[in-house]
Design a protein around this motif. Structure first.
Motif, PDB file in Angstrom:
ATOM      1  N   HIS A   1       0.832  -1.205   0.000  1.00  0.00           N
ATOM      2  CA  HIS A   1       0.000   0.000   0.000  1.00  0.00           C
ATOM      3  C   HIS A   1       0.870   1.260   0.000  1.00  0.00           C
ATOM      4  O   HIS A   1       0.573   2.239  -0.686  1.00  0.00           O
ATOM      5  CB  HIS A   1      -0.956  -0.005   1.191  1.00  0.00           C
ATOM      6  CG  HIS A   1      -2.044  -1.007   1.056  1.00  0.00           C
ATOM      7  ND1 HIS A   1      -3.122  -0.823   0.227  1.00  0.00           N
ATOM      8  CD2 HIS A   1      -2.213  -2.220   1.622  1.00  0.00           C
ATOM      9  CE1 HIS A   1      -3.924  -1.864   0.296  1.00  0.00           C
ATOM     10  NE2 HIS A   1      -3.383  -2.733   1.137  1.00  0.00           N
ATOM     11  N   TYR A   2       1.951   1.233   0.760  1.00  0.00           N
ATOM     12  CA  TYR A   2       2.866   2.370   0.790  1.00  0.00           C
ATOM     13  C   TYR A   2       3.508   2.568  -0.585  1.00  0.00           C
ATOM     14  O   TYR A   2       3.634   3.698  -1.064  1.00  0.00           O
ATOM     15  CB  TYR A   2       3.937   2.163   1.856  1.00  0.00           C
ATOM     16  CG  TYR A   2       4.907   3.306   1.937  1.00  0.00           C
ATOM     17  CD1 TYR A   2       4.526   4.525   2.484  1.00  0.00           C
ATOM     18  CD2 TYR A   2       6.194   3.191   1.447  1.00  0.00           C
ATOM     19  CE1 TYR A   2       5.410   5.592   2.547  1.00  0.00           C
ATOM     20  CE2 TYR A   2       7.089   4.238   1.502  1.00  0.00           C
ATOM     21  CZ  TYR A   2       6.686   5.436   2.058  1.00  0.00           C
ATOM     22  OH  TYR A   2       7.556   6.489   2.105  1.00  0.00           O
TER      23      TYR A   2
ATOM     24  N   GLN B   1       1.047   4.206  -2.853  1.00  0.00           N
ATOM     25  CA  GLN B   1       0.955   5.642  -2.551  1.00  0.00           C
ATOM     26  C   GLN B   1       2.142   6.397  -3.170  1.00  0.00           C
ATOM     27  O   GLN B   1       1.978   7.457  -3.765  1.00  0.00           O
ATOM     28  CB  GLN B   1       0.963   5.872  -1.040  1.00  0.00           C
ATOM     29  CG  GLN B   1      -0.127   5.198  -0.266  1.00  0.00           C
ATOM     30  CD  GLN B   1      -1.441   5.929  -0.335  1.00  0.00           C
ATOM     31  OE1 GLN B   1      -2.334   5.483  -1.019  1.00  0.00           O
ATOM     32  NE2 GLN B   1      -1.561   7.014   0.363  1.00  0.00           N
TER      33      GLN B   1
ATOM     34  N   HIS C   1       2.108   9.281  -6.109  1.00  0.00           N
ATOM     35  CA  HIS C   1       2.703  10.613  -5.944  1.00  0.00           C
ATOM     36  C   HIS C   1       3.697  10.894  -7.075  1.00  0.00           C
ATOM     37  O   HIS C   1       3.729  12.005  -7.623  1.00  0.00           O
ATOM     38  CB  HIS C   1       3.383  10.725  -4.584  1.00  0.00           C
ATOM     39  CG  HIS C   1       3.969  12.076  -4.324  1.00  0.00           C
ATOM     40  ND1 HIS C   1       3.188  13.198  -4.168  1.00  0.00           N
ATOM     41  CD2 HIS C   1       5.256  12.487  -4.213  1.00  0.00           C
ATOM     42  CE1 HIS C   1       3.976  14.250  -3.966  1.00  0.00           C
ATOM     43  NE2 HIS C   1       5.239  13.844  -3.991  1.00  0.00           N
TER      44      HIS C   1
ATOM     45  N   PHE D   1       0.696  11.213   0.344  1.00  0.00           N
ATOM     46  CA  PHE D   1       1.271   9.901   0.039  1.00  0.00           C
ATOM     47  C   PHE D   1       1.851   9.209   1.270  1.00  0.00           C
ATOM     48  O   PHE D   1       2.077   8.011   1.260  1.00  0.00           O
ATOM     49  CB  PHE D   1       2.248   9.975  -1.135  1.00  0.00           C
ATOM     50  CG  PHE D   1       3.702  10.054  -0.814  1.00  0.00           C
ATOM     51  CD1 PHE D   1       4.430   8.905  -0.579  1.00  0.00           C
ATOM     52  CD2 PHE D   1       4.354  11.266  -0.798  1.00  0.00           C
ATOM     53  CE1 PHE D   1       5.788   8.961  -0.310  1.00  0.00           C
ATOM     54  CE2 PHE D   1       5.705  11.336  -0.537  1.00  0.00           C
ATOM     55  CZ  PHE D   1       6.424  10.179  -0.290  1.00  0.00           C
TER      56      PHE D   1
ATOM     57  N   ARG E   1      -4.933   8.390  -0.178  1.00  0.00           N
ATOM     58  CA  ARG E   1      -5.026   7.797  -1.507  1.00  0.00           C
ATOM     59  C   ARG E   1      -6.148   8.422  -2.333  1.00  0.00           C
ATOM     60  O   ARG E   1      -6.028   8.569  -3.543  1.00  0.00           O
ATOM     61  CB  ARG E   1      -5.222   6.290  -1.430  1.00  0.00           C
ATOM     62  CG  ARG E   1      -5.133   5.667  -2.814  1.00  0.00           C
ATOM     63  CD  ARG E   1      -5.087   4.187  -2.810  1.00  0.00           C
ATOM     64  NE  ARG E   1      -3.960   3.693  -2.048  1.00  0.00           N
ATOM     65  CZ  ARG E   1      -3.726   2.414  -1.850  1.00  0.00           C
ATOM     66  NH1 ARG E   1      -4.523   1.502  -2.349  1.00  0.00           N
ATOM     67  NH2 ARG E   1      -2.685   2.032  -1.151  1.00  0.00           N
TER      68      ARG E   1
END
Length: 170
Positions: free
Chosen positions: A44-45, A48, A52, A90, A96
């Motif tokens: 998920h990171y 993100q 960005h 982000f 998100r």
């Protein structure tokens, strides 16, 4: 079980009359990674971060298209990359929606340079991600007025129609 049926898909069934936001593309960006990687935070990171970076690149493309200068594109992208609210979006998972909505708004602005239909499609993508994407509408109208000395309402009809449909669905 909440782990099998995540809250963003479960919420409309739990609160059918209170669920005011229709965000199917945003929901998809959470559901697919969870189906593939489970509840691991790293994917998920990375999503993100990728979003960005995509937005940073799109800001550079838009600045270059609107200002006619590669240097302006690089400067705009550089400033956007380190702009604090953008970084905050982000860094936190709840950002998100803003990241995805921003990407669609930037795509709509770029598409408006070539095709009203692609612009309308990008506006629909934005509205299906984050209701704040409605902010692209006045930007497109002002840009049209500055460029052409008037607002070409017929040209904007597909975008206006997509916004009207979204308002009804919301």
């Amino acid at each position: 079980d909440i782990l099998r049926d995540p809250w963003w898909l479960l919420r409309p069934r739990l609160e059918p009359f209170d669920y005011l936001h229709v965000r199917p593309l945003l929901d998809l960006t959470f559901a697919v990674p969870q189906a593939v990687w489970g509840l691991q935070p790293a994917p998920h990171y990375l999503i993100q971060m990728a979003m960005h970076l995509l937005n940073t690149w799109l800001v550079g493309r838009l600045a270059r298209a609107w200002l006619g200068s590669a240097g302006a594109g690089v400067m705009a992208a550089s400033l956007f990359a380190v702009w604090w609210p953008g970084r905050e979006a982000f860094l936190y998972l709840h950002g998100r929606a803003e990241l995805l909505g921003t990407a669609w708004m930037l795509l709509a602005a770029l598409a408006a340079e070539r095709s009203r239909w692609w612009c309308a499609a990008a506006v629909v993508g934005g509205l299906a991600s984050f209701e704040g994407s409605i902010a692209i509408l006045p930007i497109l109208l002002i840009r049209d007025h500055l460029r052409n000395g008037r607002i070409r309402w017929r040209w904007h009809a597909p975008v206006l129609a997509s916004v009207a449909v979204w308002a009804v669905v919301q």
